[in-house]
Write a protein that holds these residues in place. Sequence first.
Motif, PDB file in Angstrom:
ATOM      1  N   VAL A 196     -40.258 -38.372 -12.340  1.00  0.00           N
ATOM      2  CA  VAL A 196     -39.959 -39.237 -13.554  1.00  0.00           C
ATOM      3  C   VAL A 196     -38.563 -39.720 -13.587  1.00  0.00           C
ATOM      4  CG1 VAL A 196     -39.722 -38.938 -15.962  1.00  0.00           C
ATOM      5  CG2 VAL A 196     -41.533 -37.791 -14.863  1.00  0.00           C
ATOM      6  N   GLU A 197     -37.294 -39.038 -13.284  1.00  0.00           N
ATOM      7  CA  GLU A 197     -36.063 -39.253 -13.125  1.00  0.00           C
ATOM      8  C   GLU A 197     -35.836 -40.622 -12.054  1.00  0.00           C
ATOM      9  OE1 GLU A 197     -33.939 -35.918 -12.003  1.00  0.00           O
ATOM     10  OE2 GLU A 197     -34.112 -34.923 -14.126  1.00  0.00           O
TER      11      GLU A 197
ATOM     12  N   GLN B 281     -47.048 -45.837 -14.316  1.00  0.00           N
ATOM     13  CA  GLN B 281     -47.132 -44.935 -15.119  1.00  0.00           C
ATOM     14  C   GLN B 281     -47.451 -43.559 -14.071  1.00  0.00           C
ATOM     15  OE1 GLN B 281     -50.272 -44.807 -17.873  1.00  0.00           O
ATOM     16  NE2 GLN B 281     -49.339 -46.545 -19.011  1.00  0.00           N
ATOM     17  N   LEU B 282     -46.998 -42.680 -14.489  1.00  0.00           N
ATOM     18  CA  LEU B 282     -46.971 -41.232 -13.800  1.00  0.00           C
ATOM     19  C   LEU B 282     -48.238 -40.191 -14.189  1.00  0.00           C
ATOM     20  CD1 LEU B 282     -43.385 -40.415 -12.918  1.00  0.00           C
ATOM     21  CD2 LEU B 282     -44.990 -41.935 -11.623  1.00  0.00           C
TER      22      LEU B 282
ATOM     23  N   SER C  84     -43.942 -31.777 -21.003  1.00  0.00           N
ATOM     24  CA  SER C  84     -42.652 -32.144 -21.305  1.00  0.00           C
ATOM     25  C   SER C  84     -41.495 -32.868 -20.207  1.00  0.00           C
ATOM     26  CB  SER C  84     -41.839 -30.558 -21.627  1.00  0.00           C
ATOM     27  OG  SER C  84     -41.744 -29.850 -20.256  1.00  0.00           O
ATOM     28  N   THR C  85     -42.182 -33.081 -19.020  1.00  0.00           N
ATOM     29  CA  THR C  85     -41.496 -33.723 -17.880  1.00  0.00           C
ATOM     30  C   THR C  85     -41.195 -35.178 -18.167  1.00  0.00           C
ATOM     31  OG1 THR C  85     -43.342 -34.081 -16.677  1.00  0.00           O
ATOM     32  CG2 THR C  85     -42.313 -32.024 -16.481  1.00  0.00           C
TER      33      THR C  85
ATOM     34  N   SER D 227     -35.244 -44.567 -13.562  1.00  0.00           N
ATOM     35  CA  SER D 227     -34.083 -44.946 -12.670  1.00  0.00           C
ATOM     36  C   SER D 227     -34.002 -46.388 -12.328  1.00  0.00           C
ATOM     37  CB  SER D 227     -33.161 -44.164 -11.747  1.00  0.00           C
ATOM     38  OG  SER D 227     -33.919 -44.019 -10.569  1.00  0.00           O
ATOM     39  N   LEU D 228     -35.344 -46.687 -11.959  1.00  0.00           N
ATOM     40  CA  LEU D 228     -35.775 -48.058 -11.246  1.00  0.00           C
ATOM     41  C   LEU D 228     -36.491 -49.105 -12.129  1.00  0.00           C
ATOM     42  CD1 LEU D 228     -37.274 -46.389  -7.792  1.00  0.00           C
ATOM     43  CD2 LEU D 228     -34.956 -47.457  -8.250  1.00  0.00           C
ATOM     44  N   SER D 229     -36.960 -48.329 -13.226  1.00  0.00           N
ATOM     45  CA  SER D 229     -37.900 -49.099 -14.062  1.00  0.00           C
ATOM     46  C   SER D 229     -37.617 -48.992 -15.427  1.00  0.00           C
ATOM     47  CB  SER D 229     -39.279 -49.163 -13.835  1.00  0.00           C
ATOM     48  OG  SER D 229     -40.060 -49.641 -14.882  1.00  0.00           O
TER      49      SER D 229
END
Length: 280
Positions: free
Chosen positions: A225-226, A238-239, A255-256, A230-232
Amino acid sequence: MDKRIVDFIIKRALEEDKVDKDITSHFLFPKNKIVEAEIVAKDEGIIAGLDIAKRVFYLLDRKIRFKKLTSDGEKVKRGEQVALIRGDLKKILAGERTALNFLMRLSGIATLTRRFVERVYPYKVKIMDTRKTTPGLRILEKYAIKVGGGFNHRMDLSELVLIKDNHLKEIDFLDLQKRLEKIKRKKIEIEIEVKNIENFKKILSLKPDIVMLDNMKPEEVRRAVEIRNSLSKTKNPQLEVSGEINLKNVRTYASTGIERISIGLLTHSYKSLDFSLEIL
């Protein structure tokens, strides 16, 4: 839901039970004996499938009257009356088990889905199903997911290009990149599965719409997620988290910061809600 598909499923279930050859009722009761009956919840949970149960009796005998006393998506208590039925005794008894079977299973799925949805609140993450459904009953089970507050992943293989590990084993990266460009020009949504951070970083260059983080630990998911954030600024792609998700760990994953959690056990490991039909 497609009414034709639903009717096909119900008719197949009625044929399986040989409802036109109920020898018990044939020998015990006269024709056209009109009775009233009730359907009662024997467990507490979220009800789903009332219209399916109603349709079972309609397809058996259009003269049967089925009155819903609650609605799909509502919480029912043990002992609560959920429907009233009036009609021919033989027809009601013939359709009893088929109607209850649908109601029990769909309510079980809806109830389990609601538990997951409530467990991840207030995180803005979608609880989603998979294609791990009962053969022939997918349209009904995915309906129950929505009743429980969840969301449907693809209905079948014609929806969404979902590239998983077995696909990736049989195609090299450059060839995959070229083929994905062709798919994107057709404006078809693309999802790619990864199993570790190294592969995740590599797949990001392909710019899929969704990346499935399969069987990754919460700390790995948080790292993904980080990297994505940082890129978008728009949080693309979506993850989605999948694999070994249960009620004990789903909140940790929610919570991530991911957007989607797909859970196979919603349709393969639920507990049916019990209902009974009683002649009044």
